[in-house]
Design a protein around this motif. Sequence first.
Motif, PDB file in Angstrom:
ATOM      1  N   LYS A  40     -66.142  -4.495 -61.545  1.00  0.00           N
ATOM      2  CA  LYS A  40     -64.588  -4.616 -61.373  1.00  0.00           C
ATOM      3  C   LYS A  40     -64.386  -2.805 -61.201  1.00  0.00           C
ATOM      4  O   LYS A  40     -65.380  -2.143 -61.055  1.00  0.00           O
ATOM      5  CB  LYS A  40     -63.839  -4.976 -62.166  1.00  0.00           C
ATOM      6  CG  LYS A  40     -63.292  -6.318 -62.871  1.00  0.00           C
ATOM      7  CD  LYS A  40     -62.780  -7.366 -61.392  1.00  0.00           C
ATOM      8  CE  LYS A  40     -62.727  -8.675 -62.374  1.00  0.00           C
ATOM      9  NZ  LYS A  40     -63.869  -9.428 -62.184  1.00  0.00           N
ATOM     10  N   ASN A  52     -62.030  -9.867 -66.468  1.00  0.00           N
ATOM     11  CA  ASN A  52     -60.891 -10.107 -66.055  1.00  0.00           C
ATOM     12  C   ASN A  52     -60.261  -9.277 -65.040  1.00  0.00           C
ATOM     13  O   ASN A  52     -60.442  -7.908 -64.699  1.00  0.00           O
ATOM     14  CB  ASN A  52     -59.302 -10.258 -67.169  1.00  0.00           C
ATOM     15  CG  ASN A  52     -60.050 -11.435 -67.918  1.00  0.00           C
ATOM     16  OD1 ASN A  52     -60.711 -11.719 -67.913  1.00  0.00           O
ATOM     17  ND2 ASN A  52     -59.320 -10.853 -69.088  1.00  0.00           N
ATOM     18  N   ARG A  53     -59.190  -9.732 -63.890  1.00  0.00           N
ATOM     19  CA  ARG A  53     -59.071  -8.804 -62.955  1.00  0.00           C
ATOM     20  C   ARG A  53     -58.369  -8.129 -63.283  1.00  0.00           C
ATOM     21  O   ARG A  53     -57.978  -6.614 -62.966  1.00  0.00           O
ATOM     22  CB  ARG A  53     -57.859  -9.596 -62.113  1.00  0.00           C
ATOM     23  CG  ARG A  53     -57.723  -9.450 -60.834  1.00  0.00           C
ATOM     24  CD  ARG A  53     -56.745 -10.458 -60.084  1.00  0.00           C
ATOM     25  NE  ARG A  53     -55.665 -11.207 -60.382  1.00  0.00           N
ATOM     26  CZ  ARG A  53     -54.601 -10.259 -60.887  1.00  0.00           C
ATOM     27  NH1 ARG A  53     -54.332  -9.530 -59.970  1.00  0.00           N
ATOM     28  NH2 ARG A  53     -53.432 -10.301 -61.576  1.00  0.00           N
ATOM     29  N   THR A  54     -57.006  -8.008 -64.578  1.00  0.00           N
ATOM     30  CA  THR A  54     -56.208  -6.969 -65.331  1.00  0.00           C
ATOM     31  C   THR A  54     -57.386  -6.144 -66.558  1.00  0.00           C
ATOM     32  O   THR A  54     -57.919  -6.744 -67.204  1.00  0.00           O
ATOM     33  CB  THR A  54     -55.013  -7.578 -65.241  1.00  0.00           C
ATOM     34  OG1 THR A  54     -55.349  -8.524 -67.141  1.00  0.00           O
ATOM     35  CG2 THR A  54     -54.180  -8.560 -64.550  1.00  0.00           C
ATOM     36  N   PRO A  72     -53.330  -4.636 -63.331  1.00  0.00           N
ATOM     37  CA  PRO A  72     -54.804  -4.875 -62.532  1.00  0.00           C
ATOM     38  C   PRO A  72     -56.013  -3.136 -62.386  1.00  0.00           C
ATOM     39  O   PRO A  72     -54.861  -3.036 -62.040  1.00  0.00           O
ATOM     40  CB  PRO A  72     -54.007  -5.320 -61.081  1.00  0.00           C
ATOM     41  CG  PRO A  72     -53.069  -5.898 -61.526  1.00  0.00           C
ATOM     42  CD  PRO A  72     -52.558  -4.803 -62.470  1.00  0.00           C
ATOM     43  N   ASP A  74     -57.703  -2.254 -60.184  1.00  0.00           N
ATOM     44  CA  ASP A  74     -58.059  -2.037 -59.134  1.00  0.00           C
ATOM     45  C   ASP A  74     -56.622  -1.360 -58.682  1.00  0.00           C
ATOM     46  O   ASP A  74     -56.182  -0.735 -57.647  1.00  0.00           O
ATOM     47  CB  ASP A  74     -58.032  -3.348 -57.979  1.00  0.00           C
ATOM     48  CG  ASP A  74     -57.205  -4.736 -57.520  1.00  0.00           C
ATOM     49  OD1 ASP A  74     -56.028  -4.206 -58.358  1.00  0.00           O
ATOM     50  OD2 ASP A  74     -57.445  -5.251 -57.010  1.00  0.00           O
ATOM     51  N   VAL A 121     -69.618 -12.295 -59.336  1.00  0.00           N
ATOM     52  CA  VAL A 121     -67.806 -11.829 -58.699  1.00  0.00           C
ATOM     53  C   VAL A 121     -68.640 -10.867 -57.995  1.00  0.00           C
ATOM     54  O   VAL A 121     -67.428 -10.237 -57.296  1.00  0.00           O
ATOM     55  CB  VAL A 121     -67.337 -11.235 -60.608  1.00  0.00           C
ATOM     56  CG1 VAL A 121     -67.599 -10.260 -61.323  1.00  0.00           C
ATOM     57  CG2 VAL A 121     -65.678 -11.095 -60.197  1.00  0.00           C
ATOM     58  N   SER A 124     -66.955 -11.069 -54.430  1.00  0.00           N
ATOM     59  CA  SER A 124     -65.785 -11.003 -53.760  1.00  0.00           C
ATOM     60  C   SER A 124     -65.220  -9.472 -53.530  1.00  0.00           C
ATOM     61  O   SER A 124     -64.331  -8.516 -53.703  1.00  0.00           O
ATOM     62  CB  SER A 124     -64.623 -11.466 -55.242  1.00  0.00           C
ATOM     63  OG  SER A 124     -64.509 -10.066 -56.668  1.00  0.00           O
ATOM     64  N   HIS A 125     -66.323  -8.170 -53.830  1.00  0.00           N
ATOM     65  CA  HIS A 125     -66.268  -6.954 -54.202  1.00  0.00           C
ATOM     66  C   HIS A 125     -66.110  -6.343 -52.935  1.00  0.00           C
ATOM     67  O   HIS A 125     -67.166  -7.344 -51.737  1.00  0.00           O
ATOM     68  CB  HIS A 125     -67.621  -6.414 -54.451  1.00  0.00           C
ATOM     69  CG  HIS A 125     -67.122  -6.175 -56.135  1.00  0.00           C
ATOM     70  ND1 HIS A 125     -65.973  -6.159 -56.500  1.00  0.00           N
ATOM     71  CD2 HIS A 125     -68.529  -6.299 -56.693  1.00  0.00           C
ATOM     72  CE1 HIS A 125     -66.370  -6.414 -57.887  1.00  0.00           C
ATOM     73  NE2 HIS A 125     -67.788  -6.125 -57.824  1.00  0.00           N
TER      74      HIS A 125
END
Length: 182
Positions: A40, A52-54, A72, A74, A121, A124-125
């Motif tokens: 991530k 996870n996203r978070t 999150p 990001d 994953v 998705s970057h």
Amino acid sequence: MKEIILEAHRGVASEYPENTLPAFKAAKEQGYGMIELDTKFTLDNRCVILHNRTINATARYRDGRKIEKEIPIDSISFDQAREYDYGLWMEEEFRGTVIPTLEETLSFALENSIPLKFDSVMQSHTKKQLDIFFDTVEKMNALSFTGFTSNNAEFIKKIISRFPEAQIHYDGNTDEKSIIEV
């Protein structure tokens, strides 16, 4: 005779905090042949290892309290992400575990001769994030310990155009048309 490679999913996530250096060290110690992990990016575009996203599932405040507000990865800087503890959610013995960077993880793989398999994953970057990821792998001379997972023929072509000798792990459709595209 076929070779079977035992893969530690997110490190030894059943016994150690997932996607952390302690989980990766346990994978090496327990004889796994490969570590699967997730990347991530923080708000300031530092590549970290997190599923996870978070951060909420695996991060806690340093005093052990659960983080109630969804955060999150990001939406916070790398320095902010390092303010949390990523081991306490599992057990007290992992207190002080930090979110690992891509560089720290690649260094671990190189020092311990254990391949890493990066989850799909990464598809998705953003282009900038992929460039950061690929540049880091290249700069650290870690391609021989790096596998890329994808379920998308076009993404695989991107990887191969950058790294013709890359190890690809395909997890998409297995119909004849899909395989021919790859």
